[in-house]
Scaffold this motif. Structure first.
Motif, PDB file in Angstrom:
ATOM      1  N   ARG A 256       0.836  -1.203   0.000  1.00 12.24           N
ATOM      2  CA  ARG A 256       0.000   0.000   0.000  1.00 12.24           C
ATOM      3  C   ARG A 256       0.874   1.258   0.000  1.00 12.24           C
ATOM      4  NH1 ARG A 256      -2.614  -4.206   1.841  1.00 12.24           N
ATOM      5  NH2 ARG A 256      -0.843  -4.523   3.225  1.00 12.24           N
ATOM      6  N   GLU A 257       1.975   1.193   0.745  1.00  7.93           N
ATOM      7  CA  GLU A 257       2.896   2.328   0.775  1.00  7.93           C
ATOM      8  C   GLU A 257       3.654   2.465  -0.542  1.00  7.93           C
ATOM      9  OE1 GLU A 257       3.732   2.212   5.613  1.00  7.93           O
ATOM     10  OE2 GLU A 257       5.270   1.492   4.209  1.00  7.93           O
ATOM     11  N   VAL A 258       4.024   1.327  -1.110  1.00 12.92           N
ATOM     12  CA  VAL A 258       4.714   1.354  -2.401  1.00 12.92           C
ATOM     13  C   VAL A 258       3.788   1.908  -3.482  1.00 12.92           C
ATOM     14  CG1 VAL A 258       5.761  -0.076  -4.203  1.00 12.92           C
ATOM     15  CG2 VAL A 258       6.249  -0.560  -1.787  1.00 12.92           C
ATOM     16  N   ALA A 259       2.517   1.452  -3.480  1.00  7.60           N
ATOM     17  CA  ALA A 259       1.556   1.926  -4.478  1.00  7.60           C
ATOM     18  C   ALA A 259       1.322   3.426  -4.354  1.00  7.60           C
ATOM     19  CB  ALA A 259       0.238   1.172  -4.329  1.00  7.60           C
ATOM     20  N   LEU A 260       1.265   3.920  -3.118  1.00  3.26           N
ATOM     21  CA  LEU A 260       1.079   5.350  -2.908  1.00  3.26           C
ATOM     22  C   LEU A 260       2.272   6.138  -3.449  1.00  3.26           C
ATOM     23  CD1 LEU A 260      -0.487   7.728  -1.678  1.00  3.26           C
ATOM     24  CD2 LEU A 260       0.730   7.281   0.487  1.00  3.26           C
ATOM     25  N   ALA A 261       3.462   5.616  -3.197  1.00  2.00           N
ATOM     26  CA  ALA A 261       4.678   6.311  -3.624  1.00  2.00           C
ATOM     27  C   ALA A 261       4.782   6.382  -5.142  1.00  2.00           C
ATOM     28  CB  ALA A 261       5.908   5.625  -3.038  1.00  2.00           C
ATOM     29  N   ILE A 262       4.519   5.283  -5.810  1.00  2.00           N
ATOM     30  CA  ILE A 262       4.661   5.308  -7.270  1.00  2.00           C
ATOM     31  C   ILE A 262       3.439   5.936  -7.938  1.00  2.00           C
ATOM     32  CG2 ILE A 262       6.170   3.296  -7.249  1.00  2.00           C
ATOM     33  CD1 ILE A 262       3.872   1.604  -8.261  1.00  2.00           C
ATOM     34  N   GLY A 263       2.281   5.852  -7.292  1.00  2.00           N
ATOM     35  CA  GLY A 263       1.064   6.397  -7.881  1.00  2.00           C
ATOM     36  C   GLY A 263       1.016   7.901  -7.900  1.00  2.00           C
ATOM     37  N   THR A 264       1.812   8.557  -7.050  1.00  2.00           N
ATOM     38  CA  THR A 264       1.851  10.019  -7.055  1.00  2.00           C
ATOM     39  C   THR A 264       2.664  10.573  -8.224  1.00  2.00           C
ATOM     40  OG1 THR A 264       3.711   9.939  -5.505  1.00  2.00           O
ATOM     41  CG2 THR A 264       1.516  10.240  -4.567  1.00  2.00           C
ATOM     42  N   ASP A 265       3.384   9.694  -8.900  1.00  2.00           N
ATOM     43  CA  ASP A 265       4.096  10.091 -10.116  1.00  2.00           C
ATOM     44  C   ASP A 265       3.056  10.271 -11.214  1.00  2.00           C
ATOM     45  OD1 ASP A 265       5.541  10.128 -12.548  1.00  2.00           O
ATOM     46  OD2 ASP A 265       7.173   8.948 -11.671  1.00  2.00           O
ATOM     47  N   ARG A 266       2.936  11.484 -11.741  1.00  2.00           N
ATOM     48  CA  ARG A 266       1.880  11.760 -12.729  1.00  2.00           C
ATOM     49  C   ARG A 266       2.045  10.920 -13.992  1.00  2.00           C
ATOM     50  NH1 ARG A 266       5.210  16.275 -12.798  1.00  2.00           N
ATOM     51  NH2 ARG A 266       6.235  16.735 -14.802  1.00  2.00           N
ATOM     52  N   ARG A 267       3.252  10.439 -14.241  1.00  2.00           N
ATOM     53  CA  ARG A 267       3.448   9.586 -15.412  1.00  2.00           C
ATOM     54  C   ARG A 267       2.848   8.206 -15.210  1.00  2.00           C
ATOM     55  NH1 ARG A 267       9.792   9.868 -15.467  1.00  2.00           N
ATOM     56  NH2 ARG A 267       9.240   9.494 -13.260  1.00  2.00           N
TER      57      ARG A 267
END
Length: 474
Positions: A256-267
């Protein structure tokens, strides 16, 4: 050829796509008569039932749309030929399952019903008819439909003119559970075709409520391939994050933390980065396998292998969850009671096609587990069909053989169980009284949360052990 604005629409197929799509078109276009036809009399009867809770499809907001349009300009019927004869536009929205035998078995789409529809259209249509592919179809299927529609059907001296046709592709991009919202506020409407007048006639219908910049016009083949590709990309993201979830469990990270971190990348974006028991539904697996088949057909084996791995990892994810449950419960579930909360492939739908719960439950039954299954919208009859096994209650009558029964309440489902598996993210599973439920379970009891819907501290405070998908231990 100039095509007049449509006054009458026929949709062949009253399923998950045809029913909701035509309901919204009828609701937003009161001047157009919309008739949805199907040979399944029980399904049509359900669509016409005055009790809107008995519609054959559960979809939030669908009942309100049906209530406004049905009987006014929206009709459901088994009179297929008559509806085709009076229609300016015919949507083909029938099932296209994966072939079970013959050339392409296990990958290619079975197009027998699409062909049957095309043949019935050419027999019954009058004047000029716009035929629209709504089903998800392999690229260049329209060529086969065109070939059938070009077959002469009128005797030269009959005095009745031969019908003429335009063929368009108008794939659906609906997510079950949000289908009505997706239809009323679509990201895009895609229309593929070579007949510009026909394309504009269909675009004119959608323009009654869809902004012009969201109505995309493409080549026929591009439209067909876009649907397969869209589903493949979405499924790929699910398999990708689930592969990362397994790595998180092994390394002590939290998916969940990993998904949040990469999901904030607009790309990248945050959509479809929710780890779970795998994708289901009628489209993802079927469409990817069809894409794999097409790649092999066009001699692109490396591309085919790439997309096939998305499906392979999805199956692996479901198998590993069942294996993990067995190993956690001291290496065996034979004779043990387990509660499965959720059988639909996702929340807010009663659709179980390719649901992860089917494979997981089947694996546990093979291990001899006694399953109590609860789902707020899926009927026990459907579960029986999916598991290919009749229910047995009380479970304790049989020892050592995998059995299941349907529980109408969560309390009944967890009575005496060794573990609870949450397989569908229904909202009601997010706010359970675990202290109360723990008292009904057999200690030491586990909660296996594959949907990230529980709060681990609440589970622990209730004296239960918890495993959450994608969460490793330090």
């Amino acid at each position: 050829m100039m095509i007049s604005p449509a006054k009458s629409i026929c949709c062949i197929g009253a399923g998950y796509v045809g029913g909701p799509t035509m309901a919204v078109i009828a609701d937003r276009c009161p001047d157009i008569e919309v008739t949805v036809v199907d040979l399944n009399e029980d399904r049509i009867t359900a669509w016409n039932d005055p009790d809107l809770t008995k519609l054959p499809i559960y979809e939030p907001g669908l009942d309100a749309v049906i209530a406004r349009a049905r009987g006014r300009n929206l009709f459901f019927s088994t009179s297929v030929s008559e509806a085709i004869s009076s229609a300016d536009m015919v949507f083909i929205s029938v099932n296209t399952p994966t072939k079970k035998k013959g050339i392409g078995a296990g990958q290619a789409s079975d197009l027998r019903w699409v062909e049957a529809c095309a043949r019935q259209v050419v027999e019954c249509a009058k004047g000029h008819t716009v035929v629209i592919e709504k089903s998800t179809l392999p690229v260049r299927t329209a060529a086969a439909i065109k070939a059938i529609l070009d077959i002469p059907q009128r005797q030269p001296n009959s005095g009745e003119p031969s019908p003429t046709f335009s063929v368009l592709s108008n794939p659906e991009f609906l997510a079950e559970g949000t289908a009505i919202r997706d239809l009323e506020q679509p990201d895009r409407v895609l229309i593929g075709g070579e007949d510009k007048d026909a394309v504009e006639a269909l675009a004119a219908i959608y323009s009654n409520w869809v902004p012009t910049n969201k109505i995309l016009r493409t080549k026929l083949w591009s439209s067909e391939l876009s649907k397969l590709t869209a589903n493949a990309f979405l499924a790929q993201r699910i398999s990708s994050i689930n592969s990362v979830a397994a790595l998180c469990e092994a390394t002590g990270a939290d998916v969940r933390e990993v998904a949040l971190a990469i999901g904030t990348d607009r790309r990248i974006g945050s959509e479809f980065l929710h780890a779970g028991p795998g994708f289901g539904g009628s489209c993802f697996k079927k469409d990817i396998l069809n894409l794999v088949y097409l790649c092999h057909h066009f001699n692109l084996p490396e591309v085919a292998n790439y997309w096939n791995q998305v499906v392979a990892l999805n199956a692996w994810q479901q198998n590993r969850i069942a294996d993990l449950v067995v190993q956690t419960l001291f290496g065996t579930v034979t004779g043990k009671r387990l509660a499965i909360l959720g059988f639909a492939f996702k929340a807010d739908t009663n659709d179980t096609r390719e649901s992860p719960a089917i494979r997981i439950a089947h694996d546990l039954l093979e291990e001899g587990a006694q399953l109590a299954i609860h789902d707020p919208k899926v009927a026990p009859e459907q579960i029986s069909v999916d598991l290919q096994k009749k229910p047995c209650h009380p479970l304790s009558d049989l020892k050592g053989e995998g059995t299941w029964h349907f529980s109408t309440t969560i309390e009944d489902a967890v009575q005496g169980v060794d573990a609870v598996l949450i397989l569908t993210e229904w909202e009601q599973y997010r706010n359970l009284n675990w202290l109360k439920l723990a008292s009904l379970m057999r200690a030491p009891a586990w909660v296996f949360d594959t949907r990230s819907v529980v709060t681990p501290t609440e589970i622990a405070d209730a004296g239960l052990r918890v495993w959450r998908l994608g969460e490793g231990s330090e």
